[in-house]
Design an enzyme around this catalytic site. Structure first.
Site, mmCIF file in Angstrom:
data_model
loop_
_atom_site.group_PDB
_atom_site.id
_atom_site.type_symbol
_atom_site.label_atom_id
_atom_site.label_comp_id
_atom_site.label_asym_id
_atom_site.label_seq_id
_atom_site.Cartn_x
_atom_site.Cartn_y
_atom_site.Cartn_z
ATOM 1 N N SER A 40 0.804 -1.224 0.000
ATOM 2 C CA SER A 40 0.000 0.000 0.000
ATOM 3 C C SER A 40 0.839 1.277 0.000
ATOM 4 C CB SER A 40 -0.944 0.009 1.210
ATOM 5 O OG SER A 40 -0.216 0.124 2.414
ATOM 6 N N LYS A 95 1.189 4.423 6.976
ATOM 7 C CA LYS A 95 0.659 5.309 5.939
ATOM 8 C C LYS A 95 1.351 6.668 6.027
ATOM 9 C CE LYS A 95 -2.632 2.313 4.846
ATOM 10 N NZ LYS A 95 -2.619 1.529 3.589
#
Length: 216
Positions: A40, A95
């Site tokens: 991701s 993230k």
């Protein structure tokens, strides 16, 4: 002699117990190593990358809890953080911070808009059918990737980041489950900031990637 030997053994047991407890506390509140198992955050972070995380980047917390002893800052836009996933705090996610408390975040045609300003996004090439872009947010430059034809969550209506929260996204914009899907992250869930890649292993080629070792 037997009593002396028993005393020495007891002393050693106490010493090693205290030592192990100290190591665990340091890992919980000061400094820790993590690996990234998903894609991701490609192309910035690849599967098989190992990082050291500075858990003192924003606060000092009570070991094994989310309770802060001292707080001296919050994540900045562009930081890469590791945090407890709000929907299952046994899972740790990595993230990039896109929005901080009070920000308005939106997406239009795959372009990121922060507080009404479209974030600079410059094409830098293609690799295996994937488009790469150089994004610049608050002076922090990093590379994101888009997958033509996928356009996952390319458009998002304005979202206000509430107090005590951050808005996070993956650099692999079309293949990242992030705040666009499940909302903002409470600041108390943030474990720390990634600051150095200490090892990288190619899971497909089964070989180290020494060239990736270094600051991020």
């Amino acid at each position: 002699m037997r009593k002396i030997a028993q005393f020495v053994r007891s002393r050693d047991i106490v010493f090693y117990a205290v030592f192990l407890l100290a190591i665990v506390c340091i890992r919980s509140s000061v400094f820790a190593s993590y690996h990234v198992p998903t894609g991701s955050m490609n192309p910035t972070i690849l599967e098989g990358d190992f990082f050291f995380t500075n858990k003192l980047a924003y606060r000092l917390k009570v070991p094994f809890t989310k309770t802060s002893v001292f707080v001296w800052g919050i994540p900045s836009r562009g930081d890469m953080v590791i945090f407890k996933f709000p929907e299952n705090e046994r899972e740790l996610y990595t993230k990039r911070v896109i929005g901080i408390p009070g920000d308005i975040i939106e997406m239009h045609g795959g372009r990121l808009v922060v507080n009404g300003r479209t974030v600079d996004n410059v094409p830098v090439g293609r690799k295996e059918g994937i488009s790469l872009y150089r994004e610049s947010l608050d002076g922090r430059e990093y590379t994101i990737q888009r997958m033509p034809g996928r356009n996952c969550m390319a458009d998002m209506p304005p979202v206000a980041v509430p107090e005590g929260h951050i808005f996070v996204m993956g650099d692999n914009r079309d293949n990242s489950c992030d705040s666009r899907a499940w909302g903002c992250v409470p600041l108390v869930n943030v474990e720390g900031e990634l600051f150095v890649r200490w090892f990288s292993f190619d899971l497909k080629g089964l070989r180290p990637r020494f060239g990736r070792i270094g600051p991020v």
